[in-house]
Every structure is written in C-alpha cells, then in structure tokens.
Design an enzyme around this catalytic site. Structure first.
Site, short mmCIF file in Angstrom:
data_model
loop_
_atom_site.label_atom_id
_atom_site.label_comp_id
_atom_site.label_asym_id
_atom_site.label_seq_id
_atom_site.Cartn_x
_atom_site.Cartn_y
_atom_site.Cartn_z
N ASN A 1 -3.91 -8.08 -18.68
CA ASN A 1 -2.48 -8.78 -19.03
C ASN A 1 -1.37 -7.60 -19.13
OD1 ASN A 1 -3.84 -8.51 -21.74
ND2 ASN A 1 -1.77 -8.80 -22.44
N HIS B 1 -0.61 -22.45 -18.43
CA HIS B 1 0.68 -21.48 -18.04
C HIS B 1 0.28 -20.34 -17.40
CE1 HIS B 1 1.53 -18.61 -21.27
NE2 HIS B 1 0.07 -19.13 -21.83
N CYS C 1 3.55 -10.41 -25.75
CA CYS C 1 3.09 -10.59 -26.96
C CYS C 1 3.73 -9.45 -28.51
CB CYS C 1 1.28 -10.64 -27.28
SG CYS C 1 0.89 -11.68 -26.26
#
Ligand code: PLP
Length: 397
Positions: free
Chosen positions: A156, A206, A332
């Site tokens: 990510n 999502h 995050c």
C-alpha cells in the site's frame, strides 16, 4: 483563483477510491425498499438472500474461486485478522510458527503481534531494496512448525507487487497455508486462486470503487479456520452478524466491474503512470522512484526527492492548497504522528528520507489532463521546499 475555485484532483486512490456511480446504483435499492434480513424465510428475506448470493458469485468470479469459498467481512482489516488468528487458533501456540514480511499493513502486523503475545512464533522477512520479498528469504524463514505464511499481494505504500505465485508454491510444498492481503491488488491485477495455491485472501470494498465497511475473505475449500466473531452463525459460522446487504451487493458489483474492466483500466493507468514518471524525472532534478521500477501496481508511484529531506507533509499541504490530493507514505501512518513509514524503513531508507516521500496513486477516474496539472505544479512545489530545507543551497533545486 482561490483554492475553493480550483478543480479538485484526487490522486490518493490507495487510501480509498471514489465510489463508481454504477456501484452506487446497484446498492441503492438495498438502502431503501429492499431491506430484508437474508436469514428471514419470507419474501423480504429471500430477496436479500438472493442479492447476497449473487454478490458472492461475483466476488468469487474476480478471483476464479467458487462462491462458497467467499466469506463477507466488515473490512479488509477484519479479513486479515480472521485469516491470521483463525489459522493460529487451530494449533497450540508453541507449535505454531507464522512467516510474514516487514512491509505488511498493520492489519496483518498488529494481528501477529497480538498472537506473539500469546506464544505464537512469528518471523518477519525483510524485502530487498526494491521492496520485493524474495522466495529465498521465505525458504530461509520456514521451520517444521510453520503453519502459515502471510505475504501481501501488493504494498500500500510503495505499490510493489510480490511474486505471490512462487511464494504460495513454496509454502504449499512446505505444508504451510498461504494467506495474501490482496486489499491493494484485488481488481487492479489478475488474481487466480484456481492456478495459484493461495489458501486465504483478503480484499476490501473501498479500494476497488465500492464502499467502506465491507470486505471479503477467500477461504479455500478444505481449509478450516476458527471463527473470531461468534453469534448467529451467518457466513457459514465464520462471521456471525446480520449481513451488510447493501455493502455486500456493492462489493459484488464492484468486483464484477473490476473483472470486466481490469485490463483496460490497467493499460490506461500504466500509460499515465509512465508519463508521470518520465516527466518527473525530466522536470525535477534528483527525484527518484521508491520500489521496483516495473513490478508495481498500474497506477501507483512513491517518490523521494533528494535535497528535500523535510516533511512530505509540507508538500502534501501545498498540493492540497491547489486542490490536489496526494499522500505521504500511507494514510495510516499519518495517524501515528508522522512516524516514518515502517515499509520505507524496511527497505533501508533513512528516516529523514522516508519522511520526505510522496505517494501518488491514480485510479479509474483520473484523466490525462489531471496528470498534466500535477506535472505543472509539482516541480514548482518541490523547488520551493528545497530552498527552505536545511543545508541545501537554492541552486541545488
Ligand atoms: N491491507 C492493506 C494492504 C491496505 O492497504 C488496507 C487499507 O489501507 C487494509 C489492509 C485495511 O483495509 P480496510 O480499510 O478495509 O480495513
């Protein structure tokens, strides 16, 4: 033009994707008239059950799995927790060793830390400098008690795509189960569980143009895991709770669209990505790409700027003023007080450089004109920051 008048450009598709209007249309009835509980035997329940069944088949088709191998969850995080804890619970802790990589999402790493505190042994392998987990590193880490290997399909932060087919084959040959966190990869690159010995796979709505709060765990037929959420026995007893029917329908529709449009989306995004990379290389001296040059998600780039070793957050905020949304490392890590990303640290990047990195992630709705706009403003923003960064003469920018 004031910031409010500038058009908004969204280049943070790794954090979350916009909802595809077709997905919104598909879920709409289940936020209104079609409100039944899939466990009810009457017409309203049957309507909801049929919709959940259709969605299950759609998600399965994206992975080339069978419908009864798909378990709906409330998120990618929940799917990861369910896979890791669910396998570990099947063994006495002192006979359970799990191998993972140092660049996994916190949904994996924190689940494993929790298991470690309960006596499970965990080995974290480091990727190479390109962010690739090498099969040789996995082979070195395996033990007779290794029950599970968990390596993400795509990262990510840096977007690198892992050689999961090979890693899964090694795990299978060793007698360990293989889990992959495919939250970033699903719908972006082909994943085929009929040809790859993946036992467990997590994905999230999502990240593929569906809504937040819905995900799925693929569980290969014959693989048994312990449920971590207990109750009424929905989802074959693996994930009790009345189903989020609208979210599940949306995930089904999003999976169907991704399956049909993946190849076209990917080739368009690779073109845009390559245009960005080539021009950034030309227009911004000392800009460099983090992660493997080619083994990466179609729309994902992570950049460093030598000489601009300040906080990427300044660059992010400057672009935000212009209506352009990008990210520093990962959404995050922004919650952890701007700590340098553990992914970049695992690649051997010094903390000061890691803090200076910028993630630009393109998606289905980005256009060539938006890429040109970023190419116009990014060199100016980086040059400005370089001038104020410590110890770098303005001429170096
Ligand atoms: N795994 C990866 C690789 C992710 O990028 C994310 C979200 O950023 C997750 C897991 C968690 O997914 P969710 O937001 O659906 O809980």
């Amino acid at each position: 033009m004031s910031p409010a008048q500038l058009p908004h450009i969204y280049f943070d598709n790794a954090a979350t994707t916009p909802l595809d209007p077709r997905v919104v249309a598909a879920m709409q009835p289940f936020l209104g008239g079609s409100f039944g509980n899939p466990s009810s035997l009457h017409w309203a329940g049957r309507q909801a059950r049929a919709a959940v069944d259709t969605a299950r088949a759609q998600v399965a088709e994206l992975l080339n799995a069978q419908a009864d191998e798909v378990v709906f969850t409330a998120s990618g995080t929940e799917a990861d927790n369910m896979a890791l804890i669910g396998v570990a619970e099947k063994f006495p802790a002192d006979e359970c060793h799990i191998v993972t990589s140092a660049i996994e999402h916190p949904a994996v790493l924190e689940s494993l830390h929790w298991l470690e505190r309960r006596g499970v042994q965990v080995t974290c392998v480091n990727p190479n400098a390109d962010g690739i987990v090498e099969p040789a590193s996995l082979l070195d880490a395996l033990r007779p008690t290794t029950r599970l290997v968990s390596i993400m399909a795509a990262n990510n932060v840096i977007g690198t795509v892992q050689p999961i087919a090979e890693l899964a084959r090694i795990s299978r040959a060793h007698g360990a189960l293989f889990h992959t966190d495919a939250v970033q990869a699903a719908g972006k690159i082909p994943l085929d569980v009929s040809r790859t010995p993946i036992d467990l796979l997590s994905l999230s709505g999502h990240k593929l143009y569906g809504p937040k709060g819905v995900g799925a765990l693929y569980v290969r037929k014959g693989v048994t895991i312990e449920a971590i959420i207990r109750g009424g026995g929905q989802e074959r007893g693996l994930r009790s709770a009345t189903e989020n029917v609208a979210g599940i329908v949306a995930l089904g529709c999003a999976s169907d669209l991704a399956r049909q449009e993946m190849a076209d989306d990917a080739s368009r995004l690779v073109q845009l990505r390559e245009r960005l990379l080539e021009e950034i290389g030309r227009r911004i001296p000392n800009a460099y790409l983090i992660g493997h040059r080619y083994r990466r998600l179609p729309g994902h780039i992570c950049l460093g700027f030598a000489g601009q070793e300040g906080e990427a957050i300044k660059l992010l905020l400057e672009l935000d003023e212009l209506g352009i949304a990008v990210s520093s490392g990962s959404a995050c890590s922004a919650q952890h007080g701007g700590e340098p990303s553990h992914v970049l640290m695992a690649l051997g990047i010094e903390p000061v450089r890691a803090r200076g990195s910028l993630r630009v992630t393109l998606g289905r709705f980005n256009t060539a004109a938006e890429v040109e706009r970023l190419l116009e403003v990014l060199p100016i923003a980086v040059a400005g920051l370089r001038r104020i960064s410590s110890g770098v003469p303005a001429s170096a920018a």
